[in-house]
Design a protein around this motif. Structure first.
Motif, PDB file in Angstrom:
ATOM      1  N   LYS A  39      26.618  34.415  39.782  1.00  0.00           N
ATOM      2  CA  LYS A  39      27.797  34.132  38.977  1.00  0.00           C
ATOM      3  C   LYS A  39      28.675  35.365  38.791  1.00  0.00           C
ATOM      4  CE  LYS A  39      29.070  31.840  34.624  1.00  0.00           C
ATOM      5  NZ  LYS A  39      29.895  32.864  33.968  1.00  0.00           N
ATOM      6  N   GLY A  40      28.088  36.471  38.396  1.00  0.00           N
ATOM      7  CA  GLY A  40      28.871  37.682  38.158  1.00  0.00           C
ATOM      8  C   GLY A  40      29.557  38.189  39.416  1.00  0.00           C
ATOM      9  N   THR A  41      28.836  38.127  40.539  1.00  0.00           N
ATOM     10  CA  THR A  41      29.406  38.581  41.807  1.00  0.00           C
ATOM     11  C   THR A  41      30.585  37.710  42.226  1.00  0.00           C
ATOM     12  OG1 THR A  41      27.268  39.435  42.544  1.00  0.00           O
ATOM     13  CG2 THR A  41      28.905  38.981  44.250  1.00  0.00           C
ATOM     14  N   ILE A  42      30.418  36.402  42.117  1.00  0.00           N
ATOM     15  CA  ILE A  42      31.480  35.475  42.501  1.00  0.00           C
ATOM     16  C   ILE A  42      32.705  35.674  41.622  1.00  0.00           C
ATOM     17  CG2 ILE A  42      32.118  33.020  42.491  1.00  0.00           C
ATOM     18  CD1 ILE A  42      29.280  32.439  43.539  1.00  0.00           C
ATOM     19  N   GLU A  43      32.493  35.815  40.322  1.00  0.00           N
ATOM     20  CA  GLU A  43      33.619  36.015  39.404  1.00  0.00           C
ATOM     21  C   GLU A  43      34.345  37.320  39.688  1.00  0.00           C
ATOM     22  OE1 GLU A  43      31.905  33.459  35.581  1.00  0.00           O
ATOM     23  OE2 GLU A  43      31.711  35.653  35.621  1.00  0.00           O
ATOM     24  N   ALA A  44      33.585  38.378  39.959  1.00  0.00           N
ATOM     25  CA  ALA A  44      34.211  39.675  40.232  1.00  0.00           C
ATOM     26  C   ALA A  44      35.028  39.633  41.524  1.00  0.00           C
ATOM     27  CB  ALA A  44      33.138  40.759  40.319  1.00  0.00           C
ATOM     28  N   LYS A  45      34.505  38.967  42.545  1.00  0.00           N
ATOM     29  CA  LYS A  45      35.232  38.876  43.815  1.00  0.00           C
ATOM     30  C   LYS A  45      36.507  38.048  43.659  1.00  0.00           C
ATOM     31  CE  LYS A  45      31.488  39.652  47.111  1.00  0.00           C
ATOM     32  NZ  LYS A  45      30.741  39.125  48.276  1.00  0.00           N
ATOM     33  N   ALA A  46      36.419  36.940  42.927  1.00  0.00           N
ATOM     34  CA  ALA A  46      37.613  36.116  42.712  1.00  0.00           C
ATOM     35  C   ALA A  46      38.658  36.881  41.926  1.00  0.00           C
ATOM     36  CB  ALA A  46      37.234  34.833  41.976  1.00  0.00           C
ATOM     37  N   ASP A  47      38.222  37.585  40.896  1.00  0.00           N
ATOM     38  CA  ASP A  47      39.164  38.329  40.063  1.00  0.00           C
ATOM     39  C   ASP A  47      39.875  39.410  40.869  1.00  0.00           C
ATOM     40  OD1 ASP A  47      39.939  38.804  37.067  1.00  0.00           O
ATOM     41  OD2 ASP A  47      39.561  40.804  37.894  1.00  0.00           O
ATOM     42  N   ALA A  48      39.136  40.148  41.681  1.00  0.00           N
ATOM     43  CA  ALA A  48      39.742  41.216  42.474  1.00  0.00           C
ATOM     44  C   ALA A  48      40.718  40.659  43.508  1.00  0.00           C
ATOM     45  CB  ALA A  48      38.646  42.032  43.165  1.00  0.00           C
ATOM     46  N   LEU A  49      40.337  39.557  44.163  1.00  0.00           N
ATOM     47  CA  LEU A  49      41.195  38.981  45.194  1.00  0.00           C
ATOM     48  C   LEU A  49      42.483  38.433  44.588  1.00  0.00           C
ATOM     49  CD1 LEU A  49      41.798  38.082  48.052  1.00  0.00           C
ATOM     50  CD2 LEU A  49      40.331  36.078  47.680  1.00  0.00           C
ATOM     51  N   VAL A  50      42.364  37.676  43.503  1.00  0.00           N
ATOM     52  CA  VAL A  50      43.555  37.099  42.877  1.00  0.00           C
ATOM     53  C   VAL A  50      44.447  38.191  42.302  1.00  0.00           C
ATOM     54  CG1 VAL A  50      44.367  35.662  40.967  1.00  0.00           C
ATOM     55  CG2 VAL A  50      42.506  34.850  42.440  1.00  0.00           C
ATOM     56  N   ALA A  51      43.866  39.197  41.678  1.00  0.00           N
ATOM     57  CA  ALA A  51      44.666  40.308  41.134  1.00  0.00           C
ATOM     58  C   ALA A  51      45.481  40.974  42.240  1.00  0.00           C
ATOM     59  CB  ALA A  51      43.756  41.326  40.459  1.00  0.00           C
ATOM     60  N   GLU A  52      44.868  41.167  43.397  1.00  0.00           N
ATOM     61  CA  GLU A  52      45.569  41.792  44.527  1.00  0.00           C
ATOM     62  C   GLU A  52      46.712  40.911  45.021  1.00  0.00           C
ATOM     63  OE1 GLU A  52      44.606  43.183  49.144  1.00  0.00           O
ATOM     64  OE2 GLU A  52      42.976  42.584  47.794  1.00  0.00           O
ATOM     65  N   LEU A  53      46.481  39.615  45.129  1.00  0.00           N
ATOM     66  CA  LEU A  53      47.512  38.698  45.618  1.00  0.00           C
ATOM     67  C   LEU A  53      48.681  38.605  44.637  1.00  0.00           C
ATOM     68  CD1 LEU A  53      45.210  35.835  46.981  1.00  0.00           C
ATOM     69  CD2 LEU A  53      46.517  37.490  48.327  1.00  0.00           C
ATOM     70  N   VAL A  54      48.372  38.502  43.353  1.00  0.00           N
ATOM     71  CA  VAL A  54      49.425  38.404  42.342  1.00  0.00           C
ATOM     72  C   VAL A  54      50.241  39.692  42.297  1.00  0.00           C
ATOM     73  CG1 VAL A  54      49.880  38.171  39.867  1.00  0.00           C
ATOM     74  CG2 VAL A  54      48.204  36.670  40.976  1.00  0.00           C
ATOM     75  N   ALA A  55      49.585  40.828  42.462  1.00  0.00           N
ATOM     76  CA  ALA A  55      50.301  42.109  42.454  1.00  0.00           C
ATOM     77  C   ALA A  55      51.307  42.205  43.595  1.00  0.00           C
ATOM     78  CB  ALA A  55      49.299  43.261  42.541  1.00  0.00           C
ATOM     79  N   ALA A  56      51.030  41.499  44.697  1.00  0.00           N
ATOM     80  CA  ALA A  56      51.956  41.499  45.832  1.00  0.00           C
ATOM     81  C   ALA A  56      53.225  40.715  45.533  1.00  0.00           C
ATOM     82  CB  ALA A  56      51.273  40.934  47.068  1.00  0.00           C
TER      83      ALA A  56
END
Length: 392
Positions: free
Chosen positions: A109-126
């Motif tokens: 759970k923690g790994t999946i949440e961390a990966k989703a958060d990092a990926l979405v944060a990067e996309l939104v920042a673009a």
């Protein structure tokens, strides 16, 4: 109960316009009856919620030995839990679900949440991004590859293999013919894969361990691994794409999730109800059955129309409205009964993580119209341009 032949319709479930937008067709079929015979496809379509749920629970009458709409794929799937009935199904599925239980997934759970958060944060920042390749496909492919222990060429082929495995479940049309060679690559790999081909400590290795200790029949580990990739990846991709598209289309509903994170599970349930990721799924009818006065003969092929059941006004109020507050925990998109989706726990973890990350990092998604490509079994978005992602 008095019986009569079913209503009939000349609709072809597998033509392009129905596959890209099936809901008008589903409504028309529901209005005709709970069971509608489609001579073009030679199938009996189950159209209403209660009938679909009842059929999914009745494995004695509605057999999974013919989940596909052509004999070639049904032959190829023999030996898998997808295409078997209890008690064989129970034995094969036990190993599958052992590795996908809430307890087994807790550590992920923690790994999946961390990966989703990092990926979405990067996309939104673009500021803008294409949501299908960069999120809906990229995220679950990485999660499943790591979970099963895929390496090298297998990781690179996951998407095309998973898509082809779902396409060939359709009738013998052009889409099926074009995808059989690709699906064959997956079948061949799964028939030859050995424990040492998978990452140590992975779920895939664990399945081979179960085979070695006799928990599952010999030579079935590859079939079980096939299900992780063949049945789970494409539907999860579809669901995540739908999440992004629906939050962009209904910003008021997205605002509810942003304001109250406890609504994340309800939001995903409504996404699954509103846009079912599976178009149609087969069942073989083992004996004559009377459904609400309509008779289906023994030996017939039935089609489970999940999306039609999910929009049945007999079960859901105002079903054509996307409303996350309804929290439809009884939606049909994960199936029901013994064949209920074995991977739904993992799918929920992934989807909840994506929803949470979107709600955390953006306050509005402005999207172009989704582009859909017709597919025999999975209804998904092929391209979704997020023109503007306004940060929180």
């Amino acid at each position: 109960m008095p019986s009569s032949p079913p209503a009939t319709s000349d609709i072809d479930l597998f033509v392009d316009d129905v596959l890209t937008d099936p809901y008008p067709t589903f409504a028309a079929l529901r209005d005709l009856g709970p069971v509608v015979y489609l001579p073009t496809n030679n199938i009996y379509a189950l159209t209403r919620y209660d009938v679909i749920r009842g059929a999914l629970a009745d494995t004695d009458t509605f057999s999974s030995r013919t989940i596909g709409f052509n004999p070639m794929v049904n032959d190829a799937l023999q030996g898998t839990s997808l295409a078997s009935d209890p008690p064989v199904h129970t034995e094969l599925r036990a190993t599958l679900t052992e590795n996908l239980s809430p307890r087994a997934l807790r550590g992920l759970k923690g790994t999946i949440e961390a990966k989703a958060d990092a990926l979405v944060a990067e996309l939104v920042a673009a500021g803008s991004f294409e949501a299908i390749d960069s999120l809906a496909r990229a995220f679950p492919l990485e999660i499943v590859a790591d979970l099963i222990g895929f390496t090298g060429d297998v990781r690179e082929n996951m998407l095309r293999w998973g898509q082809a495995a779902m396409e060939v479940i359709g009738p013998l049309n052009q889409r099926t013919a074009e995808n059989f060679p690709i699906a064959g690559e997956l079948y061949e790999w799964c028939s030859k894969v050995q424990a040492e081909d998978l990452t140590p400590g992975s779920v895939g290795r664990g399945i081979f361990d179960a085979e070695a200790r006799g928990a599952i029949p010999a030579d079935t580990a590859g079939h079980i691994i096939h299900q992780y990739l063949g049945a789970g990846v494409d539907t999860t991709i579809a669901s995540i794409g739908n999440i992004v598209a629906l939050f962009a289309a209904f910003p008021d509903q997205f605002d509810l999730v942003r304001a109250d994170p406890t609504l994340v599970p309800a939001a995903f349930n409504e996404v699954l109800r509103y846009w079912a990721p599976l178009h149609a799924w087969g069942r073989g009818v083992t004996r004559e059955v009377n459904i609400d006065g309509t008779v289906i003969p023994a030996g017939a092929q039935a089609a489970i129309l999940f999306g039609a059941g999910n929009r049945d006004p007999r079960h859901y109020d105002d079903p054509d409205t996307f409303r996350i507050a309804r929290n439809p925990v009884d939606h049909l998109s994960f199936g029901y009964g013994p064949h209920g989706c074995a991977g739904q726990g993992l799918a929920r973890l992934e989807a909840h993580a994506v929803i949470t990350a979107l709600a955390t990092h953006t306050r509005r998604l402005v999207a172009a119209d989704p582009i859909r490509v017709p597919s025999n079994t999975t209804r998904s978005i092929d391209e979704l341009e997020i023109l503007e992602a306004l940060p929180s």
